[in-house]
Scaffold this active site. Structure first.
Site, mmCIF file in Angstrom:
data_model
loop_
_atom_site.group_PDB
_atom_site.id
_atom_site.type_symbol
_atom_site.label_atom_id
_atom_site.label_comp_id
_atom_site.label_asym_id
_atom_site.label_seq_id
_atom_site.Cartn_x
_atom_site.Cartn_y
_atom_site.Cartn_z
ATOM 1 N N GLY A 1 0.873 -1.174 0.000
ATOM 2 C CA GLY A 1 0.000 0.000 0.000
ATOM 3 C C GLY A 1 0.901 1.211 0.000
ATOM 4 O O GLY A 1 1.842 1.282 -0.782
ATOM 5 N N CYS B 1 6.135 -5.358 0.381
ATOM 6 C CA CYS B 1 6.294 -4.027 -0.226
ATOM 7 C C CYS B 1 6.196 -2.924 0.831
ATOM 8 O O CYS B 1 7.104 -2.798 1.637
ATOM 9 C CB CYS B 1 5.307 -3.863 -1.369
ATOM 10 S SG CYS B 1 5.894 -2.652 -2.558
ATOM 11 N N ARG C 1 12.850 3.351 -0.498
ATOM 12 C CA ARG C 1 11.501 3.401 -1.092
ATOM 13 C C ARG C 1 11.554 3.792 -2.570
ATOM 14 O O ARG C 1 12.442 4.519 -2.999
ATOM 15 C CB ARG C 1 10.636 4.423 -0.348
ATOM 16 C CG ARG C 1 10.390 4.053 1.097
ATOM 17 C CD ARG C 1 9.538 5.099 1.780
ATOM 18 N NE ARG C 1 8.242 5.226 1.123
ATOM 19 C CZ ARG C 1 7.487 6.320 1.176
ATOM 20 N NH1 ARG C 1 7.894 7.376 1.825
ATOM 21 N NH2 ARG C 1 6.324 6.339 0.560
ATOM 22 N N ILE D 1 5.353 -3.254 -7.543
ATOM 23 C CA ILE D 1 4.547 -2.049 -7.750
ATOM 24 C C ILE D 1 5.139 -0.911 -6.923
ATOM 25 O O ILE D 1 5.088 -0.934 -5.700
ATOM 26 C CB ILE D 1 3.074 -2.277 -7.341
ATOM 27 C CG1 ILE D 1 2.481 -3.482 -8.100
ATOM 28 C CG2 ILE D 1 2.240 -1.020 -7.603
ATOM 29 C CD1 ILE D 1 1.128 -3.929 -7.601
ATOM 30 N N HIS E 1 4.795 -8.513 -4.575
ATOM 31 C CA HIS E 1 3.459 -8.838 -4.048
ATOM 32 C C HIS E 1 3.092 -10.302 -4.321
ATOM 33 O O HIS E 1 2.448 -10.591 -5.329
ATOM 34 C CB HIS E 1 2.405 -7.949 -4.726
ATOM 35 C CG HIS E 1 2.450 -6.521 -4.297
ATOM 36 N ND1 HIS E 1 1.578 -5.982 -3.383
ATOM 37 C CD2 HIS E 1 3.278 -5.514 -4.659
ATOM 38 C CE1 HIS E 1 1.855 -4.704 -3.197
ATOM 39 N NE2 HIS E 1 2.882 -4.396 -3.964
ATOM 40 N N GLU F 1 0.843 -11.997 -3.123
ATOM 41 C CA GLU F 1 -0.606 -12.203 -3.023
ATOM 42 C C GLU F 1 -1.315 -11.957 -4.354
ATOM 43 O O GLU F 1 -2.503 -12.218 -4.479
ATOM 44 C CB GLU F 1 -1.198 -11.309 -1.919
ATOM 45 C CG GLU F 1 -1.319 -9.817 -2.237
ATOM 46 C CD GLU F 1 0.008 -9.044 -2.200
ATOM 47 O OE1 GLU F 1 1.086 -9.679 -2.089
ATOM 48 O OE2 GLU F 1 -0.039 -7.806 -2.309
HETATM 49 N N1 GLN Z 1 5.797 2.954 -2.824
HETATM 50 C C1 GLN Z 1 5.120 2.478 -1.649
HETATM 51 C C2 GLN Z 1 5.763 3.050 -0.385
HETATM 52 O O1 GLN Z 1 6.787 3.626 -0.434
HETATM 53 C C3 GLN Z 1 5.097 0.968 -1.600
HETATM 54 C C4 GLN Z 1 4.331 0.411 -2.768
HETATM 55 C C5 GLN Z 1 3.640 -0.891 -2.527
HETATM 56 O O2 GLN Z 1 3.397 -1.309 -1.390
HETATM 57 N N2 GLN Z 1 3.226 -1.527 -3.601
HETATM 58 O O3 GLN Z 1 5.236 2.910 0.656
#
Ligand code: GLN
Length: 189
Positions: A52, A83, A110, A136, A172, A174
């Protein structure tokens, strides 16, 4: 008797793709509970922190007074961060620096794959077989401590690691039908 009770796996459900994890856990044979409060956290035997937005999740964890309960939870029970969840588990977060739970001895950067090509699906080797890894806006694990074992790599950096009972992936698991990584987590309970 507690030995006969089926283990309950929590999914932190404040933000992000917790529903996809819930489905993957059920496919892997687990009972699940969406966790939003410390009371719910008390009921589960393990916890997944989903992907997320880590900054948003961190804020919500603060509002819900869950930061300390999560740290104590991880002292005895397995946690799996994917992630954004992996970012929250790290003991150091870069780009930019932000607070984290400090549960896994790693430095994580990140949004590290760059702006234009920041999402991709790649094949990584996991246990001698390919695993379809969905990245992602993924972070990159830049450094790991001596207690960390690397289970899968992509382009020379770790993408799936374990430290004792804890697990973290920058992709991910999932989002594909392959439940091997979720099964590995269940084996740690
Ligand atoms: N870019 C998001 C972050 O820095 C992580 C992306 C993800 O969980 N798919 O928190």
């Amino acid at each position: 008797m507690s030995a006969t009770r089926k283990k309950l796996v929590g999914i932190l459900a404040l933000q992000g793709d917790f529903e996809a994890h819930e489905k993957a856990l059920k496919t892997a044979g687990a009972d699940t509970l969406q966790v939003r409060t410390a009371q719910q956290l008390d009921r589960v035997d393990a916890l997944i922190i989903p992907g997320g937005e880590s900054t948003t999740m961190l804020k919500l964890l603060g509002y819900m007074n869950l930061l300390e309960p999560l740290r104590s939870f991880a002292a005895t029970k397995p946690v799996f961060g994917t992630c954004a969840g992996a970012i929250l588990l790290a003991n150091k977060v870069e780009s930019p620096n932000q607070e984290s739970l400090g549960i896994i001895d790693m430095t994580i950067e990140r949004n590290a794959y760059g702006r234009q090509i920041d999402s991709r699906v790649a094949e990584v080797d996991y246990e001698g077989r390919p695993f379809e890894a969905v990245f992602i806006r993924a972070p990159i694990i830049r450094k790991t401590g001596p207690g960390v074992r690397v289970l899968a790599e992509y382009q020379g950096t770790p993408v799936l690691i374990e430290q004792g009972k804890h697990l973290a992936s920058t992709f991910h698991p999932e989002l594909t039908g392959d439940s091997r990584v979720h099964s590995l987590f269940l084996s740690k309970i």
